[in-house]
Design an enzyme around this catalytic site. Sequence first.
Site, mmCIF file in Angstrom:
data_model
loop_
_atom_site.group_PDB
_atom_site.id
_atom_site.type_symbol
_atom_site.label_atom_id
_atom_site.label_comp_id
_atom_site.label_asym_id
_atom_site.label_seq_id
_atom_site.Cartn_x
_atom_site.Cartn_y
_atom_site.Cartn_z
ATOM 1 N N TYR A 97 12.610 14.378 14.153
ATOM 2 C CA TYR A 97 13.827 15.121 14.484
ATOM 3 C C TYR A 97 14.624 14.428 15.584
ATOM 4 C CZ TYR A 97 13.146 19.511 11.919
ATOM 5 O OH TYR A 97 13.044 20.459 10.951
ATOM 6 N N ASP A 101 -0.546 17.733 2.767
ATOM 7 C CA ASP A 101 -0.396 18.164 1.368
ATOM 8 C C ASP A 101 -1.450 19.205 1.023
ATOM 9 O OD1 ASP A 101 -2.228 16.093 1.714
ATOM 10 O OD2 ASP A 101 -1.732 15.056 -0.146
ATOM 11 N N ASP A 141 7.919 27.822 6.910
ATOM 12 C CA ASP A 141 8.643 28.593 5.891
ATOM 13 C C ASP A 141 7.675 29.071 4.809
ATOM 14 O OD1 ASP A 141 11.077 28.119 7.172
ATOM 15 O OD2 ASP A 141 12.130 27.688 5.290
ATOM 16 N N LYS A 147 -0.955 13.581 8.494
ATOM 17 C CA LYS A 147 -0.978 12.723 7.309
ATOM 18 C C LYS A 147 -1.591 11.400 7.743
ATOM 19 C CE LYS A 147 0.060 11.921 2.944
ATOM 20 N NZ LYS A 147 -0.619 12.612 1.821
ATOM 21 N N ASP A 161 7.998 22.542 10.399
ATOM 22 C CA ASP A 161 9.205 23.162 9.851
ATOM 23 C C ASP A 161 8.933 23.628 8.425
ATOM 24 O OD1 ASP A 161 11.977 23.846 9.596
ATOM 25 O OD2 ASP A 161 12.238 22.010 8.424
HETATM 26 C C1 IPM Z 1 13.973 26.002 11.960
HETATM 27 C C2 IPM Z 1 15.212 25.497 11.258
HETATM 28 C C3 IPM Z 1 15.791 24.333 12.049
HETATM 29 C C4 IPM Z 1 14.734 23.253 12.121
HETATM 30 C C5 IPM Z 1 17.101 23.761 11.488
HETATM 31 C C6 IPM Z 1 18.160 24.841 11.322
HETATM 32 C C7 IPM Z 1 17.623 22.624 12.307
HETATM 33 O O1 IPM Z 1 14.921 25.142 9.949
HETATM 34 O O2 IPM Z 1 14.082 26.464 13.112
HETATM 35 O O3 IPM Z 1 12.903 25.949 11.367
HETATM 36 O O4 IPM Z 1 14.601 22.443 11.189
HETATM 37 O O5 IPM Z 1 14.007 23.200 13.115
HETATM 38 MG MG MG Z 2 12.935 25.580 9.359
#
Ligand code: IPM
Ligand code: MG
Length: 358
Positions: A143, A225, A253, A193, A249
């Site tokens: 990042y 993975d 999710d 990884k 990240d």
């Molecule tokens: C998160 C989001 C952010 C990230 C984006 C919006 C830059 O996806 O907080 O997980 O990738 O960190």
């Molecule tokens: Mg995110």
Amino acid sequence: MNYKIALIRGDGIGPEVVGEAVKVLEQVGKKFGHTFTNTDVPIGGCAIDAVGKSYPDGTAEACKACDAVLLGAVGGPKWGHSTDPEKRPETALLSIRKDLGLYANLRPAALRPALADACPLKKETADKGIDLMMVRELTGGIYFGQKERYQTEDRGEEASDRMAYSEKEIERIGRRAFELARLRRKKVASVDKANVLETSRLWRQVMHRLAEEYSDVEYEDVLVDNAAMQLVRDPSQFDVIVTENLFGDILSDEASQITGSIGMLPSASLGDGTRGLYEPIHGSAPDIAGQDKANPIGMILAAAMMLRYSLDMPAEADAVEAAVNTALESGLRTGDILEPGKTAVGCAGMGQAIAANL
Ligand code: IPM
Ligand code: MG
């Protein structure tokens, strides 16, 4: 005591959910005898519209003058296509994390009994329970590495993103994970990884050193993975998962989705001191913005994390979490988690009910 809170309401449904968290905090103040003084700090798309850049000068200072930061959500299609970093809402998010030194992102994912039916996994898998804490490194890795774009002679344009990690960065996030595990079920899974990436091999080396130091905590290495697969195969095996920025990240999710609704989950971003930034893990959901349809629970639970981690108010945090559970048990549901036989409420109605339960 008076506590100063920076409110980054942001874009889309951000202002609505932050408004409900503020209501709940006011109620916490009344019940437990605290006052919260709120300062608005605009970043993201709304700041691009107001002053031409997503991260206005003085943002970090304004946040540093407060005890904690509550953030709704930033971004939206309106600002999605700029190549100028100052005009991208995400730039503000990355800058504030970096400028406040918030290297540890805690994303708890737990399946609440009242919402067990919302879990998309097989019933026998869901019945084993989900209660994990994702600890994501937040200010390093790909990042923040150097980004380049250049013309080659024979392959057209080329782009690169550098991924780098230092021992120091790995050790501090690793320590955070082991310390958290000690307060939970004493298990750490470190995701990397290492079969391909040099950064992961260093990551693993440092984690192994820590695992020896924290010998009371059960430790395992999991390749990323495989981790993605295990999260849907049997998430009950995980307690604390620690991983680098990009893997975290993606996996966070996934972890949120298996608990039913992304609208329910909070996160805390912490540094070395007590100041932290607290936000729901969902985005700005522009499609439902301004319609009183958003689920404010992720934001309200983020405020509970703020009470716990930045303001040292464990009883207050427990009370907010209990008030959320009571609202769910009484059958109230926003649209994203609505099921037959439950009572539909809007964002404000849910916030009001949770505040009243306090
Ligand atoms: C998160 C989001 C952010 C990230 C984006 C919006 C830059 O996806 O907080 O997980 O990738 O960190
Ligand atoms: Mg995110």
